[in-house]
Write a protein that holds these residues in place. Structure first.
Motif, PDB file in Angstrom:
ATOM      1  N   PHE A 251      -8.516   8.181   7.030  1.00 12.28           N
ATOM      2  CA  PHE A 251      -9.230   6.972   6.645  1.00 12.28           C
ATOM      3  C   PHE A 251      -8.399   6.036   5.769  1.00 12.28           C
ATOM      4  CE2 PHE A 251     -12.791  10.087   7.209  1.00 12.28           C
ATOM      5  CZ  PHE A 251     -13.250   9.543   8.382  1.00 12.28           C
ATOM      6  N   LYS A 252      -7.783   6.575   4.717  1.00 12.23           N
ATOM      7  CA  LYS A 252      -7.059   5.694   3.800  1.00 12.23           C
ATOM      8  C   LYS A 252      -5.866   5.003   4.454  1.00 12.23           C
ATOM      9  CE  LYS A 252      -5.153   5.480  -0.842  1.00 12.23           C
ATOM     10  NZ  LYS A 252      -4.870   6.214  -2.094  1.00 12.23           N
ATOM     11  N   PRO A 253      -5.019   5.689   5.252  1.00 10.07           N
ATOM     12  CA  PRO A 253      -3.936   4.942   5.917  1.00 10.07           C
ATOM     13  C   PRO A 253      -4.441   3.855   6.855  1.00 10.07           C
ATOM     14  CG  PRO A 253      -3.484   7.304   5.947  1.00 10.07           C
ATOM     15  CD  PRO A 253      -4.892   7.141   5.463  1.00 10.07           C
ATOM     16  N   ALA A 254      -5.520   4.138   7.601  1.00  6.30           N
ATOM     17  CA  ALA A 254      -6.038   3.131   8.522  1.00  6.30           C
ATOM     18  C   ALA A 254      -6.611   1.934   7.774  1.00  6.30           C
ATOM     19  CB  ALA A 254      -7.111   3.755   9.418  1.00  6.30           C
ATOM     20  N   ILE A 255      -7.358   2.180   6.699  1.00 10.13           N
ATOM     21  CA  ILE A 255      -7.961   1.081   5.932  1.00 10.13           C
ATOM     22  C   ILE A 255      -6.893   0.266   5.214  1.00 10.13           C
ATOM     23  CG2 ILE A 255      -9.488   0.560   4.001  1.00 10.13           C
ATOM     24  CD1 ILE A 255     -11.159   2.995   4.858  1.00 10.13           C
ATOM     25  N   ALA A 256      -5.908   0.950   4.620  1.00  6.44           N
ATOM     26  CA  ALA A 256      -4.847   0.231   3.908  1.00  6.44           C
ATOM     27  C   ALA A 256      -3.999  -0.594   4.869  1.00  6.44           C
ATOM     28  CB  ALA A 256      -3.970   1.228   3.151  1.00  6.44           C
ATOM     29  N   LEU A 309       6.363 -11.180 -15.914  1.00  5.12           N
ATOM     30  CA  LEU A 309       4.948 -11.288 -15.539  1.00  5.12           C
ATOM     31  C   LEU A 309       4.771 -11.263 -14.020  1.00  5.12           C
ATOM     32  CD1 LEU A 309       3.630 -13.962 -18.074  1.00  5.12           C
ATOM     33  CD2 LEU A 309       3.222 -11.498 -18.088  1.00  5.12           C
ATOM     34  N   ASN A 310       5.715 -11.900 -13.298  1.00  6.36           N
ATOM     35  CA  ASN A 310       5.642 -11.860 -11.831  1.00  6.36           C
ATOM     36  C   ASN A 310       5.768 -10.437 -11.308  1.00  6.36           C
ATOM     37  OD1 ASN A 310       5.275 -14.646 -11.550  1.00  6.36           O
ATOM     38  ND2 ASN A 310       7.497 -15.035 -11.543  1.00  6.36           N
ATOM     39  N   LEU A 311       6.687  -9.678 -11.890  1.00  9.20           N
ATOM     40  CA  LEU A 311       6.834  -8.278 -11.480  1.00  9.20           C
ATOM     41  C   LEU A 311       5.571  -7.478 -11.794  1.00  9.20           C
ATOM     42  CD1 LEU A 311      10.513  -7.555 -12.656  1.00  9.20           C
ATOM     43  CD2 LEU A 311       9.694  -7.952 -10.320  1.00  9.20           C
ATOM     44  N   LYS A 312       4.974  -7.762 -12.958  1.00 12.06           N
ATOM     45  CA  LYS A 312       3.738  -7.072 -13.331  1.00 12.06           C
ATOM     46  C   LYS A 312       2.595  -7.447 -12.393  1.00 12.06           C
ATOM     47  CE  LYS A 312       1.311  -4.400 -15.995  1.00 12.06           C
ATOM     48  NZ  LYS A 312       1.565  -2.941 -16.045  1.00 12.06           N
ATOM     49  N   VAL A 313       2.556  -8.717 -11.986  1.00 15.25           N
ATOM     50  CA  VAL A 313       1.512  -9.151 -11.066  1.00 15.25           C
ATOM     51  C   VAL A 313       1.639  -8.425  -9.730  1.00 15.25           C
ATOM     52  CG1 VAL A 313       0.708 -11.105  -9.685  1.00 15.25           C
ATOM     53  CG2 VAL A 313       1.081 -11.380 -12.133  1.00 15.25           C
ATOM     54  N   GLU A 314       2.848  -8.311  -9.211  1.00 12.03           N
ATOM     55  CA  GLU A 314       3.045  -7.582  -7.956  1.00 12.03           C
ATOM     56  C   GLU A 314       2.649  -6.107  -8.100  1.00 12.03           C
ATOM     57  OE1 GLU A 314       7.058  -8.126  -6.822  1.00 12.03           O
ATOM     58  OE2 GLU A 314       6.839 -10.281  -6.384  1.00 12.03           O
ATOM     59  N   GLU A 315       3.007  -5.544  -9.248  1.00 10.02           N
ATOM     60  CA  GLU A 315       2.622  -4.145  -9.485  1.00 10.02           C
ATOM     61  C   GLU A 315       1.107  -3.984  -9.537  1.00 10.02           C
ATOM     62  OE1 GLU A 315       3.121  -0.743 -12.982  1.00 10.02           O
ATOM     63  OE2 GLU A 315       4.333  -2.587 -13.023  1.00 10.02           O
ATOM     64  N   LEU A 316       0.431  -4.902 -10.227  1.00  8.74           N
ATOM     65  CA  LEU A 316      -1.030  -4.832 -10.303  1.00  8.74           C
ATOM     66  C   LEU A 316      -1.669  -5.075  -8.937  1.00  8.74           C
ATOM     67  CD1 LEU A 316      -1.738  -6.746 -13.648  1.00  8.74           C
ATOM     68  CD2 LEU A 316      -1.927  -4.287 -13.222  1.00  8.74           C
ATOM     69  N   ALA A 317      -1.096  -5.981  -8.139  1.00  6.14           N
ATOM     70  CA  ALA A 317      -1.649  -6.225  -6.800  1.00  6.14           C
ATOM     71  C   ALA A 317      -1.562  -4.969  -5.944  1.00  6.14           C
ATOM     72  CB  ALA A 317      -0.909  -7.388  -6.144  1.00  6.14           C
ATOM     73  N   ASP A 318      -0.419  -4.290  -5.970  1.00 12.84           N
ATOM     74  CA  ASP A 318      -0.300  -3.043  -5.201  1.00 12.84           C
ATOM     75  C   ASP A 318      -1.257  -1.973  -5.719  1.00 12.84           C
ATOM     76  OD1 ASP A 318       1.681  -4.200  -3.677  1.00 12.84           O
ATOM     77  OD2 ASP A 318       3.316  -3.436  -4.939  1.00 12.84           O
ATOM     78  N   LYS A 319      -1.398  -1.945  -7.038  1.00 12.93           N
ATOM     79  CA  LYS A 319      -2.283  -0.939  -7.630  1.00 12.93           C
ATOM     80  C   LYS A 319      -3.735  -1.150  -7.213  1.00 12.93           C
ATOM     81  CE  LYS A 319      -4.007   0.591 -12.147  1.00 12.93           C
ATOM     82  NZ  LYS A 319      -3.891   0.414 -13.612  1.00 12.93           N
ATOM     83  N   TYR A 320      -4.210  -2.387  -7.259  1.00 14.72           N
ATOM     84  CA  TYR A 320      -5.622  -2.633  -6.961  1.00 14.72           C
ATOM     85  C   TYR A 320      -5.882  -2.695  -5.461  1.00 14.72           C
ATOM     86  CZ  TYR A 320      -6.809  -3.140 -11.829  1.00 14.72           C
ATOM     87  OH  TYR A 320      -7.047  -2.871 -13.165  1.00 14.72           O
ATOM     88  N   ARG A 321      -4.866  -2.957  -4.645  1.00 12.90           N
ATOM     89  CA  ARG A 321      -5.032  -2.763  -3.208  1.00 12.90           C
ATOM     90  C   ARG A 321      -5.249  -1.285  -2.906  1.00 12.90           C
ATOM     91  NH1 ARG A 321      -0.614  -6.604  -2.511  1.00 12.90           N
ATOM     92  NH2 ARG A 321      -1.409  -8.576  -1.650  1.00 12.90           N
ATOM     93  N   ASP A 322      -4.463  -0.465  -3.555  1.00 13.42           N
ATOM     94  CA  ASP A 322      -4.603   0.972  -3.338  1.00 13.42           C
ATOM     95  C   ASP A 322      -5.960   1.478  -3.827  1.00 13.42           C
ATOM     96  OD1 ASP A 322      -3.100   3.629  -2.718  1.00 13.42           O
ATOM     97  OD2 ASP A 322      -3.922   3.949  -4.724  1.00 13.42           O
TER      98      ASP A 322
END
Length: 450
Positions: A251-256, A309-322
């Motif tokens: 489920f998780k690989p398909a949804i992600a 801050l840009n690097l942190k934003v990308e990190e947070l985006a990946d984190k909350y997508r997951d």
């Protein structure tokens, strides 16, 4: 070639369901007959046909009920699948080395044997005098039929019907006599007579047999306890494994991949996650500025801070997508776990009965003070004064597990209603059941609660 063999074997197994169900019902009936022949002189397993202790009799009755239930379930499966599972290729069925006539004869013999065994233990309803007289007349007419007046198949059915009818009438009469005997009151109380009978069995010449029965009872209890614990572990392990495996690999690989990838604009599953990410980003920005002012790190200009801050934003985006993919996958994984749990319950009816008996024996075998202690612990934990804080933690964990936004109105409404309903149900259970089963435990509970 292997694929064709798999298809052929699957087809043979599928169309062999009626015969397989009948064989299992036949084996269960054979086990019941073995118990009757070994311990009850070939008679029905009941108190009237043996002089054994109550514990031993209860043990045999439990075994017989287990086999009876299995025989009835498999017999119902045979009757349900016999009509619509009709393979045109009879080579895929059981008894492949027999003709259709021989196969039908074997099936009829097994059905006859199963019916004879089950009919001894079937609970019959009381017949009114009119129905009883009509049934007796019908039975007499069936007995007077000759083979020349009907074919062999109809005659066999009528004989079986008359035999089952007469046996049901006999069982009903025996049950009436037994109830009248139980309701009679003697001069000496039955408890004293039971105690004298127990002493007689313990000091009688058959004491060695009683010792063997006790040892056998201990072994059977040990096996049941081991089976109940193993089945309880299966009920916990199989749903957990199903949840983790389906979530991680399906489920998780398909949804992600389909919904929470980097090309998709979906990052936050709800507004609570978005606010949490913004707060985390603001905390990180304040930390960078604080370190810069105190000169705890290398000098950072405004451009370098923006890059961080840009690097942190990308990190947070990946984190909350997951986190979003994980929350959606939890819904489907939980459904798969429920299906796995229901499947284990469905295919393990006998183990469920053993587990239920083990839990009942464990709970009702506790002392009165232990029962009262557990009741007070449960009530104070879930419906007590401090229970709202625990329910808030539970509701918060559930919403985080499924990625739902928190609603304080729903939390307050749930806390105001559900513990009250739970407390009412518990009090009704204590009043209705526990007060009848263990009054001393209820008295101890009231004393400790005061």
């Amino acid at each position: 070639m292997k694929f064709k063999n798999i298809i052929r074997n699957s087809k043979r197994w599928y169309y062999g369901t009626p015969e397989r169900a009948l064989d299992e019902a036949y084996r269960a009936a054979l086990k019941i007959e073995a118990v009757e022949n070994d311990h009850f002189q070939g008679q029905k397993v009941c108190a009237e046909t043996c002089d054994r202790s109550d514990r031993v009799l209860a043990l045999f009755e439990t075994e017989v009920k287990k086999y009876l239930k299995k025989a009835k379930i498999r017999l119902a499966e045979f009757n349900a699948t016999r009509d619509w599972l009709n393979d045109p290729d009879e080579s895929s069925l059981s008894y492949t080395d027999l003709t259709s006539v021989e196969r039908s004869s074997i099936i009829l013999e097994k059905l006859d044997f199963i019916d004879k065994v089950i009919s001894k233990y079937e609970a019959t309803q009381r017949l009114s005098p009119e129905k009883l007289s009509v049934s007796l007349v019908a039975a007499k007419e069936m007995k007077q039929l000759s083979p020349q007046k009907s074919d062999s198949r109809s005659l066999t059915k009528k004989k079986f019907a008359s035999q089952n009818l007469i046996e049901s009438i006999d069982i009903d009469n025996n049950k009436t006599n037994l109830e009248s005997a139980v309701n009679k009151r003697g001069v000496v109380p039955r408890s004293i007579l039971n105690t004298l009978n127990r002493i007689k069995r313990e000091i009688g010449p058959n004491a060695e047999e009683s010792e063997e029965e006790v040892v056998d009872k201990f072994r059977q209890d040990r096996n049941r306890t081991s089976l109940a614990i193993k089945f309880l572990l299966l009920l916990v392990i199989i749903p957990l494994l199903t949840h983790q495996l389906t979530k991680t690999f399906i489920f998780k690989p398909a949804i992600a991949h389909n919904f929470f990838n980097q090309q998709n604009e979906v990052i936050f599953l709800n507004k609570d996650l978005q606010d949490e990410a913004f707060e985390e980003l603001e905390d990180y920005e304040r930390t960078l500025k604080f370190s810069r002012f105190l000169k705890l790190s290398t000098e950072l200009n405004q451009e370098e801070i923006e890059e961080e801050l840009n690097l942190k934003v990308e990190e947070l985006a990946d984190k909350y997508r997951d986190r979003g993919a994980d929350a959606v996958a939890n819904i489907f994984a939980d459904l798969a776990s429920v299906i796995a749990f229901g499947w284990v319950i469905f295919i393990s009816q006998e183990e469920v009965k053993i587990l239920k008996g083990f839990i009942d024996e464990l709970v009702y075998g506790l002392s009165d003070s232990a029962k009262a202690f557990l009741i007070i612990l449960f009530t104070d934990m879930f419906v007590g004064f401090h229970s709202p804080h625990g329910w808030e933690v539970i509701l918060s964990g559930i919403t985080r597990h499924f990625g739902l936004p928190e609603s304080h109105d729903f939390d307050f409404l749930f806390i105001a209603t559900f513990p009250v309903i739970l407390d009412t149900v518990l009090k009704y259970w204590i009043f209705r059941y526990l007060n009848r089963i263990s009054p001393s435990a209820v008295a101890t509970y009231k004393t400790m609660n005061e």
